[in-house]
Design a protein around this motif. Structure first.
Motif, PDB file in Angstrom:
ATOM      1  N   PRO B  74      -8.507  -8.311  -1.439  1.00  0.00           N
ATOM      2  CA  PRO B  74      -7.146  -8.930  -1.382  1.00  0.00           C
ATOM      3  C   PRO B  74      -6.425  -8.751   0.026  1.00  0.00           C
ATOM      4  O   PRO B  74      -5.941  -9.673   0.842  1.00  0.00           O
ATOM      5  CB  PRO B  74      -6.283  -8.334  -2.504  1.00  0.00           C
ATOM      6  N   LEU B  75      -6.512  -7.580   0.518  1.00  0.00           N
ATOM      7  CA  LEU B  75      -6.135  -7.215   2.127  1.00  0.00           C
ATOM      8  C   LEU B  75      -6.727  -8.158   3.106  1.00  0.00           C
ATOM      9  O   LEU B  75      -5.937  -8.780   3.990  1.00  0.00           O
ATOM     10  CB  LEU B  75      -6.208  -5.765   2.440  1.00  0.00           C
ATOM     11  N   THR B  76      -8.105  -8.024   3.126  1.00  0.00           N
ATOM     12  CA  THR B  76      -8.821  -9.028   3.984  1.00  0.00           C
ATOM     13  C   THR B  76      -8.349 -10.111   3.815  1.00  0.00           C
ATOM     14  O   THR B  76      -8.071 -11.231   4.999  1.00  0.00           O
ATOM     15  CB  THR B  76     -10.251  -8.820   3.954  1.00  0.00           C
ATOM     16  N   LYS B  77      -8.436 -10.870   2.608  1.00  0.00           N
ATOM     17  CA  LYS B  77      -7.928 -12.125   2.425  1.00  0.00           C
ATOM     18  C   LYS B  77      -6.790 -12.705   2.965  1.00  0.00           C
ATOM     19  O   LYS B  77      -6.446 -13.607   3.522  1.00  0.00           O
ATOM     20  CB  LYS B  77      -8.079 -12.723   0.900  1.00  0.00           C
ATOM     21  N   ALA B 198      -6.390  -2.141  -6.829  1.00  0.00           N
ATOM     22  CA  ALA B 198      -5.358  -2.048  -5.791  1.00  0.00           C
ATOM     23  C   ALA B 198      -5.306  -0.459  -5.596  1.00  0.00           C
ATOM     24  O   ALA B 198      -4.999  -0.010  -4.377  1.00  0.00           O
ATOM     25  CB  ALA B 198      -4.117  -2.766  -6.002  1.00  0.00           C
ATOM     26  N   LEU B 199      -5.071   0.448  -6.673  1.00  0.00           N
ATOM     27  CA  LEU B 199      -4.573   1.876  -6.676  1.00  0.00           C
ATOM     28  C   LEU B 199      -5.790   2.567  -6.407  1.00  0.00           C
ATOM     29  O   LEU B 199      -5.948   3.354  -5.477  1.00  0.00           O
ATOM     30  CB  LEU B 199      -3.940   2.324  -7.820  1.00  0.00           C
ATOM     31  N   PHE B 200      -7.019   2.431  -7.250  1.00  0.00           N
ATOM     32  CA  PHE B 200      -8.126   3.511  -7.259  1.00  0.00           C
ATOM     33  C   PHE B 200      -9.231   3.098  -6.555  1.00  0.00           C
ATOM     34  O   PHE B 200      -9.801   3.745  -5.440  1.00  0.00           O
ATOM     35  CB  PHE B 200      -8.376   3.659  -8.552  1.00  0.00           C
ATOM     36  N   LEU B 201      -9.890   1.761  -6.651  1.00  0.00           N
ATOM     37  CA  LEU B 201     -10.859   1.419  -5.905  1.00  0.00           C
ATOM     38  C   LEU B 201     -10.698   0.979  -4.466  1.00  0.00           C
ATOM     39  O   LEU B 201     -11.451   1.177  -3.455  1.00  0.00           O
ATOM     40  CB  LEU B 201     -11.448   0.183  -6.584  1.00  0.00           C
ATOM     41  N   GLU B 202      -9.483   0.558  -4.177  1.00  0.00           N
ATOM     42  CA  GLU B 202      -8.769   0.419  -2.795  1.00  0.00           C
ATOM     43  C   GLU B 202      -8.121   1.485  -2.513  1.00  0.00           C
ATOM     44  O   GLU B 202      -8.453   2.718  -2.497  1.00  0.00           O
ATOM     45  CB  GLU B 202      -8.204  -0.882  -2.588  1.00  0.00           C
TER      46      GLU B 202
END
Lengths: 87, 475
Positions: B74-77, B198-202
């Motif tokens: 999501p951040l890159t998008k 969002a919290l753990f994998l990123e």
């Protein structure tokens, strides 16, 4: 407008929408999706930037024509030439 | 038609989602105006000044952090779609966070922006569960969480197929729910996946100067793209005609028209502006609201022994109860945020220490209080919230903390409604989300919390997706 110039236009657009991609070795005959991380949002942006910057319309049915740089050039160059002729 | 009062798109609300939608639309040549009732941008993720200090609201940490080079998240998008250079956000990573359960935080799972830390903590403390946990993570990684038309499934049910220890189950749900669930007890699995990633994998990060940096970037992009913005100018009514919004009435009484309307203010809140005449049941607003206490310290928290944890999600009860409490505040669980504990680089940190605690709260216990009682309740609950949270960080003597405290502040569900207009102080909006952003009017679309992409990055992606889906893709 040559096909090479047309490829350059598409690459310039990709460079702006995906500045984190390395575009130095993009193979014109290979699908863009197979060598760069571009998703459907990015392809929509290529279409939108073509319209914004060059007044080129790509209808949704023709999106697959933008698969590789070569196919982009085949598809878009006549559109650019038509614009010049009209212009 | 008076063209000066006509827009291609009118956006209601200058929060993260409205600004992101505005940037997309203005960039592609649409005539856009954002209408915001408040005098500051940011909506639920904003800031305010008090006695010369700036306080962030909302943002503890920007979730979804990935390092440069990681793509397709999501951040890159978001950065691509808004043409933002990631250096503009100046993100600094968290040090470590924890999920701490038990009356004194006896079971504690550490996590960082490196997922293997969390995984090995679970393997060490829940050895019987680790295989199931890994299967769950595989499922989460493969799940298409941005699908706009997925069927809703209970996250509790899916997680229980893999995790059989209720303590671990609750420890996974606590952070995920606190950072984005509008639903009590359970979540829709797609929403759980969004937040888990969002919290753990990123991971967590923030700019040194907090949410202001992100808002400034968004505002600059919007302005450069040619977007208009009207502050202290809310929308009081959406005038409907033949299933379409035909005009917007502003707080000033002025009327404007727009081909499309994007509303970021929430589904029930938007419905209220339309003044539904369709006879459908009204949408129910969310019940989950929060208080937050903020303690400003005259030294770095590390000097008091609070130098390790960035965020601590805590719970003291046998089961984690994510529910609107009967009392004004439920201090049994909550979230501690110490913004000084991001890695800002050598010799760089916030000038003062900050210790924030968020707990679940009940709007209707705060809303009707006369001013004097409201202030008294804030003082009393401040002390209770802080006492509860301090059980989960290293012990500091009361007098030492008092001596280090420069000032405090607190917001309540009432504050949230006052500044954001969200009914019932519902930070995460209504429990039922509208993935496609449709409303009863053909040309009015939702974005933001009630569309259902969660977190700050999710909010921005929501604005982007709705602008793309309903307007830009259609030419």
């Amino acid at each position: 407008m040559t096909k090479e110039e047309c490829k350059k236009i598409v690459l310039d657009i990709i460079a702006d929408i995906a500045p984190d991609e390395d575009l130095s070795n993009v193979k014109p005959e290979v699908r863009l999706r197979d060598q760069l991380q571009l998703d459907s949002m990015d392809f929509l942006d290529i279409v939108m930037e073509l319209r914004k910057r060059h007044s080129i319309e790509v209808p949704e049915a023709d999106y697959q024509q933008l698969a590789s740089l070569d196919s982009c050039a085949e598809y878009l160059t006549p559109k650019f030439l038509a614009l010049v002729a009209k212009g | 038609m008076n063209t000066s009062n006509h827009y291609d798109v009118a956006i209601i609300g200058a929060g993260m989602s409205g600004l992101a939608a505005g940037i997309r639309l203005a960039h592609f040549g649409k005539k856009v105006c954002i209408f915001e009732r408040h005098n500051a941008v940011g909506g639920l993720n904003s800031f305010y000044s008090l006695s010369g200090r700036k306080f962030d609201v909302g943002l503890h940490a920007l979730t979804n952090f990935v390092r440069p080079g990681v793509k397709g998240t999501p951040l890159t998008k978001l950065l691509r779609q808004l043409r933002i250079d990631r250096a503009e956000f100046a993100l600094c990573e968290q040090k470590q966070s924890r999920v701490a359960f038990g009356p004194g935080g006896e079971t504690s799972l550490r996590f960082t922006n490196d997922f293997s830390v969390f995984e090995s903590e679970i393997a060490a403390q829940f050895p019987v569960q680790i295989d199931g946990f890994r299967r769950l993570v595989t499922k989460i990684r493969a799940f298409d969480d941005v699908s706009l038309d997925a069927a809703p499934v209970s996250a509790r049910a899916v997680v229980r197929e893999h995790i059989t220890d209720p303590l671990l189950e609750d420890m996974l749900f606590c952070p995920v729910m606190y950072y984005g669930s509008a639903q009590e007890h359970d979540m829709e699995f797609g929403q759980f996946v969004i937040m888990f990633k969002a919290l753990f994998l990123e991971g967590f990060a923030r700019p040194l100067d907090g949410v202001r940096v992100i808002l400034r970037v968004l505002l600059d992009k919007y302005r450069q793209a040619g977007g208009e913005r009207r502050m202290k100018c809310g929308v009081t009514k959406i005038v409907a005609h033949a299933s379409r919004a035909s005009a917007l009435v502003l707080d000033s009484g002025e009327e404007i028209t727009a081909t499309h309307v994007i509303s970021s203010i929430g589904a029930p809140e938007t419905e209220r502006l339309i003044g539904s005449a369709t006879g459908k049941l009204p949408l129910s607003p969310g019940r989950l609201s929060f208080v937050e206490t903020i303690t400003i310290l005259n030294r770095q928290p590390a000097e008091l022994g609070w130098g390790r944890d960035t965020i601590v999600f805590f719970n003291d009860s046998p089961r984690f109860d994510y529910v609107c409490p009967d009392e004004p505040v439920d201090v049994r669980s909550g979230v501690i945020c110490i913004p000084n504990n991001f890695d800002y680089g050598p010799d760089l940190n916030l000038a003062e220490g900050i210790f924030r605690v968020t707990c679940l709260a009940r709007y209707d216990r705060w809303a009707p209080l006369p001013e004097a009682d409201y202030q008294a309740a804030k003082r009393a609950w401040f002390a209770t919230v802080q006492r509860s949270a301090r059980r989960f960080v290293p012990t500091i003597a009361d007098d030492a903390l008092a001596e280090a405290t420069l000032t405090t502040d607190m917001f309540t569900p009432r504050t949230i409604t006052k500044f954001t207009g969200h009914i019932g102080g519902a930070i995460y909006g209504a429990p039922v989300k509208h993935r496609q952003g449709r409303t009863e009017l053909e040309n009015v679309y939702l974005c933001g919390t009630d569309q259902g992409f969660l977190g700050i990055i999710g909010a921005m992606l929501s604005g982007i997706s709705m602008a793309n889906y309903h307007i830009l893709q259609k030419g």
